[in-house]
Design an enzyme around this catalytic site. Structure first.
Site, mmCIF file in Angstrom:
data_model
loop_
_atom_site.group_PDB
_atom_site.id
_atom_site.type_symbol
_atom_site.label_atom_id
_atom_site.label_comp_id
_atom_site.label_asym_id
_atom_site.label_seq_id
_atom_site.Cartn_x
_atom_site.Cartn_y
_atom_site.Cartn_z
ATOM 1 N N SER A 1 66.273 56.364 0.859
ATOM 2 C CA SER A 1 66.051 55.093 1.542
ATOM 3 C C SER A 1 67.325 54.291 1.727
ATOM 4 O O SER A 1 68.236 54.361 0.907
ATOM 5 C CB SER A 1 65.074 54.229 0.723
ATOM 6 O OG SER A 1 63.835 54.861 0.573
ATOM 7 N N LEU B 1 63.612 45.429 5.041
ATOM 8 C CA LEU B 1 63.168 46.668 5.657
ATOM 9 C C LEU B 1 63.786 47.839 4.918
ATOM 10 O O LEU B 1 64.989 47.855 4.645
ATOM 11 C CB LEU B 1 63.566 46.721 7.127
ATOM 12 C CG LEU B 1 63.085 45.557 7.986
ATOM 13 C CD1 LEU B 1 63.538 45.754 9.426
ATOM 14 C CD2 LEU B 1 61.577 45.401 7.909
ATOM 15 N N GLU B 2 62.957 48.793 4.577
ATOM 16 C CA GLU B 2 63.391 50.043 3.969
ATOM 17 C C GLU B 2 63.090 51.128 4.987
ATOM 18 O O GLU B 2 61.964 51.242 5.462
ATOM 19 C CB GLU B 2 62.601 50.278 2.683
ATOM 20 C CG GLU B 2 62.883 51.584 1.994
ATOM 21 C CD GLU B 2 62.021 51.785 0.747
ATOM 22 O OE1 GLU B 2 62.150 52.848 0.135
ATOM 23 O OE2 GLU B 2 61.228 50.889 0.398
ATOM 24 N N VAL B 3 64.090 51.894 5.368
ATOM 25 C CA VAL B 3 63.871 53.040 6.242
ATOM 26 C C VAL B 3 64.207 54.265 5.412
ATOM 27 O O VAL B 3 65.284 54.348 4.811
ATOM 28 C CB VAL B 3 64.711 52.972 7.534
ATOM 29 C CG1 VAL B 3 64.525 54.243 8.356
ATOM 30 C CG2 VAL B 3 64.312 51.755 8.360
#
Length: 131
Positions: free
Chosen positions: A109, A120-122
């Site tokens: 992440s 926001l975590e992608v």
């Protein structure tokens, strides 16, 4: 009853245009208008409905405020491609890449903020980073 999946969620936003531009350009979501001029962002089989902070659409959360969300999105591809894309978009990372556990197993992440300050975590499954 058993819940199958998340259909949509709602973000309360301060600046509709800035939010739509950010999510479209940085995360590749599609901006759509529905109902009586309502805004949303579509990706996969989900969407994010956008409520303006000055007049959230009823019914709404008890205390809707911009910047109170913490969301994780799953991306396809390679973590290095994701990092290069974020860098090209001028996005400053809060953290990452770091190893985490997603709903279906290990993920890698990166964390950053949207225009309202939402975290926001992608994440990417099977990123090839040694665990």
């Amino acid at each position: 009853m058993q819940i199958d999946r998340l259909d949509h969620l709602v973000l309360t936003v301060q600046d509709m245009s800035a939010t739509i531009d950010f999510y479209s350009q940085v995360l590749g979501m599609q901006a759509v208008t529905f109902g009586e001029g309502r805004n949303a962002l579509v990706f996969g089989q989900q969407k994010i409905n956008l409520h303006p902070a000055e007049c959230p659409i009823a019914p709404h959360a008890a205390h809707p405020v911009p910047g109170s969300a913490d969301l994780c999105f799953i991306a396809q591809g390679d973590i290095h491609e994701l990092l290069a894309h974020l860098r090209n978009c001028g996005v400053a990372l809060e953290a990452g890449p770091v190893l985490r556990t997603g709903a279906a197993g290990p993920i890698t992440s990166v964390y950053f903020r949207d225009p309202d300050g939402n975290l926001l975590e992608v994440s990417i499954y099977d990123s090839g980073i040694k665990r």
